[in-house]
Design a protein around this motif. Structure first.
Motif, PDB file in Angstrom:
ATOM      1  N   THR A  17      51.915  30.445  21.086  1.00 48.34           N
ATOM      2  CA  THR A  17      53.166  29.799  21.477  1.00 48.34           C
ATOM      3  C   THR A  17      54.124  30.807  22.100  1.00 48.34           C
ATOM      4  O   THR A  17      54.746  30.547  23.143  1.00 48.34           O
ATOM      5  N   SER A  18      54.255  31.973  21.474  1.00 50.21           N
ATOM      6  CA  SER A  18      55.130  33.019  22.019  1.00 50.21           C
ATOM      7  C   SER A  18      54.627  33.506  23.367  1.00 50.21           C
ATOM      8  O   SER A  18      55.419  33.759  24.291  1.00 50.21           O
ATOM      9  N   LEU A  19      53.318  33.647  23.509  1.00 50.18           N
ATOM     10  CA  LEU A  19      52.738  34.106  24.769  1.00 50.18           C
ATOM     11  C   LEU A  19      53.010  33.104  25.885  1.00 50.18           C
ATOM     12  O   LEU A  19      53.391  33.495  27.000  1.00 50.18           O
ATOM     13  N   TYR A  20      52.841  31.816  25.608  1.00 50.53           N
ATOM     14  CA  TYR A  20      53.104  30.801  26.630  1.00 50.53           C
ATOM     15  C   TYR A  20      54.574  30.822  27.044  1.00 50.53           C
ATOM     16  O   TYR A  20      54.903  30.635  28.222  1.00 50.53           O
ATOM     17  N   ASN A  21      55.468  31.031  26.084  1.00 51.75           N
ATOM     18  CA  ASN A  21      56.895  31.137  26.410  1.00 51.75           C
ATOM     19  C   ASN A  21      57.167  32.342  27.308  1.00 51.75           C
ATOM     20  O   ASN A  21      58.011  32.282  28.218  1.00 51.75           O
ATOM     21  N   LEU A  22      56.461  33.437  27.065  1.00 47.37           N
ATOM     22  CA  LEU A  22      56.622  34.631  27.896  1.00 47.37           C
ATOM     23  C   LEU A  22      56.123  34.379  29.317  1.00 47.37           C
ATOM     24  O   LEU A  22      56.751  34.810  30.291  1.00 47.37           O
ATOM     25  N   TYR A  23      54.983  33.703  29.430  1.00 48.81           N
ATOM     26  CA  TYR A  23      54.483  33.362  30.763  1.00 48.81           C
ATOM     27  C   TYR A  23      55.550  32.589  31.540  1.00 48.81           C
ATOM     28  O   TYR A  23      55.850  32.893  32.697  1.00 48.81           O
ATOM     29  N   GLU A  24      56.126  31.569  30.887  1.00 48.81           N
ATOM     30  CA  GLU A  24      57.097  30.710  31.569  1.00 48.81           C
ATOM     31  C   GLU A  24      58.392  31.456  31.878  1.00 48.81           C
ATOM     32  O   GLU A  24      59.030  31.201  32.906  1.00 48.81           O
ATOM     33  N   ALA A  25      58.772  32.382  31.010  1.00 50.74           N
ATOM     34  CA  ALA A  25      59.994  33.160  31.255  1.00 50.74           C
ATOM     35  C   ALA A  25      59.853  34.081  32.464  1.00 50.74           C
ATOM     36  O   ALA A  25      60.854  34.507  33.046  1.00 50.74           O
ATOM     37  N   ASN A  26      58.601  34.367  32.852  1.00 53.56           N
ATOM     38  CA  ASN A  26      58.364  35.285  33.968  1.00 53.56           C
ATOM     39  C   ASN A  26      57.850  34.584  35.220  1.00 53.56           C
ATOM     40  O   ASN A  26      57.436  35.255  36.172  1.00 53.56           O
ATOM     41  N   TRP A  27      57.866  33.264  35.233  1.00 48.98           N
ATOM     42  CA  TRP A  27      57.351  32.538  36.397  1.00 48.98           C
ATOM     43  C   TRP A  27      58.125  32.851  37.664  1.00 48.98           C
ATOM     44  O   TRP A  27      57.574  32.820  38.760  1.00 48.98           O
ATOM     45  N   SER A  28      59.412  33.148  37.558  1.00 49.13           N
ATOM     46  CA  SER A  28      60.207  33.411  38.761  1.00 49.13           C
ATOM     47  C   SER A  28      59.776  34.693  39.470  1.00 49.13           C
ATOM     48  O   SER A  28      59.810  34.787  40.695  1.00 49.13           O
ATOM     49  N   SER A  29      59.332  35.688  38.686  1.00 47.02           N
ATOM     50  CA  SER A  29      58.912  36.962  39.273  1.00 47.02           C
ATOM     51  C   SER A  29      57.411  37.030  39.525  1.00 47.02           C
ATOM     52  O   SER A  29      56.951  37.696  40.442  1.00 47.02           O
ATOM     53  N   LYS A  30      56.640  36.330  38.695  1.00 47.87           N
ATOM     54  CA  LYS A  30      55.183  36.332  38.848  1.00 47.87           C
ATOM     55  C   LYS A  30      54.664  34.979  38.361  1.00 47.87           C
ATOM     56  O   LYS A  30      54.447  34.773  37.170  1.00 47.87           O
ATOM     57  N   PRO A  31      54.450  34.021  39.280  1.00 48.25           N
ATOM     58  CA  PRO A  31      54.082  32.663  38.886  1.00 48.25           C
ATOM     59  C   PRO A  31      52.848  32.587  37.988  1.00 48.25           C
ATOM     60  O   PRO A  31      52.833  31.837  37.024  1.00 48.25           O
ATOM     61  N   ILE A  32      51.814  33.361  38.313  1.00 53.79           N
ATOM     62  CA  ILE A  32      50.579  33.320  37.529  1.00 53.79           C
ATOM     63  C   ILE A  32      50.181  34.741  37.149  1.00 53.79           C
ATOM     64  O   ILE A  32      50.080  35.618  38.006  1.00 53.79           O
ATOM     65  N   HIS A  33      49.947  34.962  35.851  1.00 58.97           N
ATOM     66  CA  HIS A  33      49.501  36.273  35.401  1.00 58.97           C
ATOM     67  C   HIS A  33      47.974  36.340  35.400  1.00 58.97           C
ATOM     68  O   HIS A  33      47.294  35.308  35.334  1.00 58.97           O
ATOM     69  N   TRP A  59      51.166  18.281  27.563  1.00 58.46           N
ATOM     70  CA  TRP A  59      51.080  19.737  27.745  1.00 58.46           C
ATOM     71  C   TRP A  59      50.662  20.088  29.165  1.00 58.46           C
ATOM     72  O   TRP A  59      51.206  21.012  29.782  1.00 58.46           O
ATOM     73  N   PHE A  60      49.714  19.333  29.714  1.00 56.21           N
ATOM     74  CA  PHE A  60      49.223  19.609  31.067  1.00 56.21           C
ATOM     75  C   PHE A  60      50.308  19.421  32.123  1.00 56.21           C
ATOM     76  O   PHE A  60      50.217  19.996  33.209  1.00 56.21           O
ATOM     77  N   ARG A  61      51.340  18.628  31.828  1.00 56.58           N
ATOM     78  CA  ARG A  61      52.386  18.355  32.821  1.00 56.58           C
ATOM     79  C   ARG A  61      53.182  19.604  33.191  1.00 56.58           C
ATOM     80  O   ARG A  61      53.696  19.702  34.296  1.00 56.58           O
ATOM     81  N   HIS A  62      53.316  20.557  32.241  1.00 59.80           N
ATOM     82  CA  HIS A  62      54.071  21.757  32.571  1.00 59.80           C
ATOM     83  C   HIS A  62      53.180  23.000  32.657  1.00 59.80           C
ATOM     84  O   HIS A  62      53.618  24.112  32.427  1.00 59.80           O
ATOM     85  N   VAL A  63      51.895  22.769  32.982  1.00 57.03           N
ATOM     86  CA  VAL A  63      50.987  23.871  33.289  1.00 57.03           C
ATOM     87  C   VAL A  63      50.861  23.949  34.811  1.00 57.03           C
ATOM     88  O   VAL A  63      50.602  22.934  35.465  1.00 57.03           O
ATOM     89  N   PRO A  64      51.063  25.118  35.410  1.00 54.66           N
ATOM     90  CA  PRO A  64      51.017  25.241  36.870  1.00 54.66           C
ATOM     91  C   PRO A  64      49.697  24.745  37.458  1.00 54.66           C
ATOM     92  O   PRO A  64      48.636  24.907  36.858  1.00 54.66           O
ATOM     93  N   SER A  65      49.771  24.185  38.643  1.00 57.71           N
ATOM     94  CA  SER A  65      48.586  23.636  39.302  1.00 57.71           C
ATOM     95  C   SER A  65      47.469  24.674  39.477  1.00 57.71           C
ATOM     96  O   SER A  65      46.293  24.352  39.261  1.00 57.71           O
ATOM     97  N   PRO A  66      47.782  25.931  39.864  1.00 57.79           N
ATOM     98  CA  PRO A  66      46.697  26.919  39.984  1.00 57.79           C
ATOM     99  C   PRO A  66      45.952  27.150  38.668  1.00 57.79           C
ATOM    100  O   PRO A  66      44.751  27.439  38.684  1.00 57.79           O
ATOM    101  N   ILE A  67      46.651  27.022  37.552  1.00 62.10           N
ATOM    102  CA  ILE A  67      45.988  27.172  36.246  1.00 62.10           C
ATOM    103  C   ILE A  67      45.069  25.982  35.992  1.00 62.10           C
ATOM    104  O   ILE A  67      43.929  26.144  35.532  1.00 62.10           O
ATOM    105  N   ILE A  68      45.553  24.775  36.284  1.00 65.97           N
ATOM    106  CA  ILE A  68      44.749  23.566  36.097  1.00 65.97           C
ATOM    107  C   ILE A  68      43.451  23.651  36.900  1.00 65.97           C
ATOM    108  O   ILE A  68      42.387  23.223  36.449  1.00 65.97           O
ATOM    109  N   LYS A  69      43.531  24.244  38.106  1.00 60.92           N
ATOM    110  CA  LYS A  69      42.372  24.307  38.998  1.00 60.92           C
ATOM    111  C   LYS A  69      41.487  25.527  38.754  1.00 60.92           C
ATOM    112  O   LYS A  69      40.447  25.677  39.395  1.00 60.92           O
ATOM    113  N   SER A  70      41.882  26.397  37.845  1.00 55.22           N
ATOM    114  CA  SER A  70      41.112  27.624  37.596  1.00 55.22           C
ATOM    115  C   SER A  70      39.778  27.319  36.937  1.00 55.22           C
ATOM    116  O   SER A  70      39.596  26.284  36.285  1.00 55.22           O
TER     117      SER A  70
END
Length: 346
Positions: free
Chosen positions: A218-234, A263-274
């Motif tokens: 949960t904390s990791l997912y929050n960190l991913y989202e907090a950094n989407w502006s600088s790096k959309p996908i890690h 949950w899938f609604r707020h997962v970026p499209s590139p992640i869904i397609k990975s």
């Protein structure tokens, strides 16, 4: 105060183990599985979830402190635990339970601490936390102690690392890398603790490990989202996001938190397609449909090591089911090892 905090942490963790142990005999088949705790946000929209996370992040920024402790363990805590003989086997200098050193002692987790209740000198800055985590993970290669002993120490001390990161509101790429390492530790422990469990029900250590895996994810997912502006996908985000799906394979298990559809609604499209998420969704589909041949063949062809560690209980369940079906069909015992069965049905 420090002594009371450490005592509370130990006693509360022990109570958790005792409570689980006393109820394990009444567990159903689904209790051998992992499930997320219930979440009150399951009916909220994705925008509401993001708004609440943004508000929480702003509150944390107001409370954040900057740690100044130069050691893996604050000196006052180390000296106190030396006097109390409260040193883990990995912290003892030359095996002496009354003596340690800054190179061995690691700060214990304290449940009741908040940014307002601690001193900056008791909180480790990011470089020290990185050093501490690398030291802790290096202990996993030790052959001098059983894995359960190593896990118990690393389990507690990584919680303290996470706590120091959160209290300082460190949300950069280095924090993401550290949380990914901690999640990896819990995922591999999920496999190793289960392998070492002699009974059919999960052990207290296994249960507590799954609980912390939930929180670390949960904390990791929050960190991913907090950094989407600088790096959309890690780099590793797709694989670590796929863990959420794989931990939901059992539709008949205990109620989970946020539904996968939401949950899938707020997962970026590139992640869904990975490819990592494609595998997780295919495994979920085949397992819940009962198409075990396709499930096993997909796992054999596509699963990473960490993904396999998570879904291993389901693979064993399929193997046990198939073995039982063969026994019933032929009316005599058939002994099929895990590897043989895996090959036959792929």
């Amino acid at each position: 105060m420090e002594r009371r905090h450490h005592s509370q942490s130990h006693s509360q963790r022990q109570q958790g183990r005792n409570h689980f142990s006393s109820s394990s005999s009444n567990q159903s088949r689904s209790n051998n599985r992992f499930s997320f705790p219930k979440s009150s946000s399951s009916s909220s929209s994705a925008n509401d979830v993001r708004d609440r996370r943004r508000e929480t992040q702003e509150e944390k920024q107001e409370e954040a402190i900057v740690g100044t402790c130069p050691f893996m363990c604050p000196e006052a805590e180390r000296l106190q635990r030396q006097r109390l003989r409260d040193l883990a086997v990995f912290e003892r200098l030359h095996g002496d339970p009354r003596n340690s050193s800054p190179a061995l002692a690691v700060k214990k987790f304290c449940r009741t601490m908040s940014a307002k209740e601690v001193r900056a000198s008791d909180v480790r800055p990011l470089p020290v936390l990185e050093e501490t985590l690398n030291y802790l993970l290096s202990l996993l290669d030790s052959t001098e102690h059983p894995f359960e002993v190593i896990h118990d120490f690393v389990f507690d001390r990584t919680r303290s690392v996470r706590q120091d990161l959160i209290m300082q509101n460190i949300v950069n790429d280095k924090a993401i890398n550290m949380f990914e390492k901690i999640v990896k530790f819990h995922v591999i422990s999920h496999h190793k603790l289960r392998s070492s469990c002699s009974s059919s029900s999960i052990s207290p250590l296994h249960y507590l490990n799954l609980e912390q895996l939930t929180k670390a994810l949960t904390s990791l997912y929050n960190l991913y989202e907090a950094n989407w502006s600088s790096k959309p996908i890690h780099e590793k985000e797709a694989e670590f996001r796929s863990f959420y799906v794989l931990l939901h394979l059992d539709s008949n298990g205990q109620p989970v938190g946020e539904s996968l559809s939401l949950w899938f609604r707020h997962v970026p499209s590139p992640i869904i397609k990975s490819k990592e998420m494609w595998f997780a969704r295919q495994a979920l589909r085949y397992f819940q449909m009962g198409n075990y041949r396709r499930f096993l063949s997909t796992v054999a062809a596509e699963a990473s090591y960490l993904q396999y560690c998570i879904i291993e209980p389901y693979i064993d369940e399929v193997i046990n089911f198939v073995t039982l079906a063969i026994n019933i069909f032929f009316w005599h015992p058939v002994h099929i090892g895990s590897i043989t069965c895996f090959v036959l049905y792929t």
